[in-house]
Write an enzyme that holds these catalytic residues in place. Structure first.
Site, PDB file in Angstrom:
ATOM      1  N   SER A 109       4.886  11.192 -17.492  1.00  0.00           N
ATOM      2  CA  SER A 109       3.763  11.353 -18.418  1.00  0.00           C
ATOM      3  C   SER A 109       4.033  12.587 -19.268  1.00  0.00           C
ATOM      4  O   SER A 109       4.746  13.505 -18.850  1.00  0.00           O
ATOM      5  CB  SER A 109       2.456  11.538 -17.634  1.00  0.00           C
ATOM      6  N   TYR A 134      -3.701  16.475 -11.704  1.00  0.00           N
ATOM      7  CA  TYR A 134      -2.846  15.345 -12.074  1.00  0.00           C
ATOM      8  C   TYR A 134      -1.597  15.836 -12.801  1.00  0.00           C
ATOM      9  O   TYR A 134      -0.478  15.383 -12.530  1.00  0.00           O
ATOM     10  CB  TYR A 134      -3.630  14.377 -12.957  1.00  0.00           C
ATOM     11  N   GLU A 154      -2.828   2.473 -23.575  1.00  0.00           N
ATOM     12  CA  GLU A 154      -4.045   1.703 -23.345  1.00  0.00           C
ATOM     13  C   GLU A 154      -3.883   0.817 -22.110  1.00  0.00           C
ATOM     14  O   GLU A 154      -3.348  -0.287 -22.167  1.00  0.00           O
ATOM     15  CB  GLU A 154      -4.378   0.851 -24.566  1.00  0.00           C
ATOM     16  N   ASP A 186       0.868  -1.173   0.000  1.00  0.00           N
ATOM     17  CA  ASP A 186       0.000   0.000   0.000  1.00  0.00           C
ATOM     18  C   ASP A 186       0.905   1.222   0.000  1.00  0.00           C
ATOM     19  O   ASP A 186       1.538   1.551   0.997  1.00  0.00           O
ATOM     20  CB  ASP A 186      -0.889  -0.019   1.241  1.00  0.00           C
ATOM     21  N   LYS A 224      -9.935   4.252 -14.005  1.00  0.00           N
ATOM     22  CA  LYS A 224      -9.796   4.787 -12.648  1.00  0.00           C
ATOM     23  C   LYS A 224     -10.182   6.257 -12.627  1.00  0.00           C
ATOM     24  O   LYS A 224     -10.873   6.727 -11.711  1.00  0.00           O
ATOM     25  CB  LYS A 224      -8.347   4.610 -12.170  1.00  0.00           C
ATOM     26  N   ASN A 260       6.560   3.528 -11.193  1.00  0.00           N
ATOM     27  CA  ASN A 260       5.567   3.543 -12.265  1.00  0.00           C
ATOM     28  C   ASN A 260       4.300   4.237 -11.785  1.00  0.00           C
ATOM     29  O   ASN A 260       3.458   3.632 -11.130  1.00  0.00           O
ATOM     30  CB  ASN A 260       5.267   2.096 -12.696  1.00  0.00           C
TER      31      ASN A 260
END
Length: 233
Positions: free
Chosen positions: A124, A139, A175, A18, A181, A45
Site C-alpha cells: 500500500s 494500519y 475501489e 482462515d 471493513k 494480497n
C-alpha cells in the site's frame, strides 16, 4: 484483457483459508501441493484495517491488523480481475500470515528446484508515507512492515543464490470493500471514501501484477507505487 481473465477463471480452483490460523495456511499449501505439485508464484494480497488509533485503539483491533485476520474470498465474491491463474495462492494478509505464506511458497519452490518463481506482496502507499488520519496509523505501521519484509526477502533470496524474485506493489486508493471493513459502523462514510475522486480499480492492480510477471528474469522490480491521478496524498 478482461475476456482473457474471464476465460482462464474457468480452470482455477479456490481454497477457503482462515489466515489467522497457521494450521489452516499449512493445510492450504498441502492441498496445493497434492493437487498442483506446488507453488511457483505467490501473491500476498493484504486488505484489512480497523479504525483503532494509537492513543485509544483496542488491542483486539491491532491484533486483527497485525495477524491479518481474514479469509480468502469465495468465487462468488471475486470479480473478473481475480481470474488470473497466478492469483491461485493470492491471500489477504498483513504481516504474520504474509510471512508464513511467503515461507511456505519458497519452500515449495525450493523442494522442486524452481529457480524462476516470484513472490509478490500487494502492499500500500501507506507503507511509504503516514497520512494525518489517526484511524489508519496502526494500519500504516503494518504496511511499513511489508515494505521491510519484501526488501529483506529480496536480500535473503540473493544470499540463497536463487533467481526467485520478490516485488511489492503499493497502490493508493482502490475501489474495493476495504473502506467498508474499516468503517463498518458507518457505511455512508465508507461509501464516501470512493466518491471524491476517480479511484483505482482492482483491474489496475491486476495489470501491474501481470506486468511484473511478464518481465525478463534479469529484471528485479522492487516496488511499484501507483495512485489515482486525482489523489493528492
Amino acid at each position: 484483457m478482461s475476456a482473457f481473465l474471464t476465460a482462464v477463471s474457468q480452470w482455477l480452483c479456490f481454497l477457503r483459508c482462515d489466515l489467522s490460523n497457521e494450521e489452516d495456511i499449512l493445510s492450504m499449501f498441502s492441498a496445493v501441493r497434492s493437487q498442483h505439485s506446488g507453488v511457483d508464484i505467490c501473491i500476498n494480497n493484504a486488505g484489512l484495517a480497523r479504525p483503532d488509533t494509537l492513543l485509544s485503539g483496542s488491542t483486539s483491533g491491532w491484533k486483527d491488523m497485525f495477524n491479518g485476520f481474514s479469509v480468502a474470498p469465495s468465487p462468488a465474491q471475486m470479480g473478473p480481475s481475480w481470474g488470473h491463474p497466478t492469483a491461485l495462492p493470492g491471500l489477504q494478509v498483513n504481516v504474520l500470515a504474509l510471512s508464513i505464506c511467503t515461507r511456505e511458497a519458497y519452500q515449495s519452490m525450493k523442494e522442486r528446484n524452481v529457480d524462476d518463481g516470484h513472490i509478490i506482496n500487494i502492499n500500500s502507499m501507506s507503507g511509504h508515507r503516514v497520512l494525518p488520519q489517526s484511524a489508519v496509523h496502526f494500519y500504516s505501521a503494518t504496511k511499513y512492515a511489508v515494505t521491510a519484509l519484501t526488501e529483506g526477502l529480496r536480500q535473503e533470496l540473493r544470499e540463497a543464490q536463487t533467481h526467485i524474485r520478490a516485488t511489492c506493489i503499493s497502490p493508493g486508493l482502490v475501489e474495493t470493500h476495504f473502506a467498508f471493513k474499516l468503517h463498518d459502523q458507518d457505511p455512508e462514510k465508507a461509501a464516501a471514501t470512493y466518491e471524491h475522486i476517480k479511484c483505482l480499480k482492482p483491474e489496475d492492480v491486476a495489470e501491474a501484477v501481470i506486468y511484473v510477471l511478464s518481465t525478463p528474469q534479469r529484471v528485479q522490480i522492487g516496488d511499484i507505487q501507483m495512485r489515482p491521478t486525482e489523489q493528492v496524498s
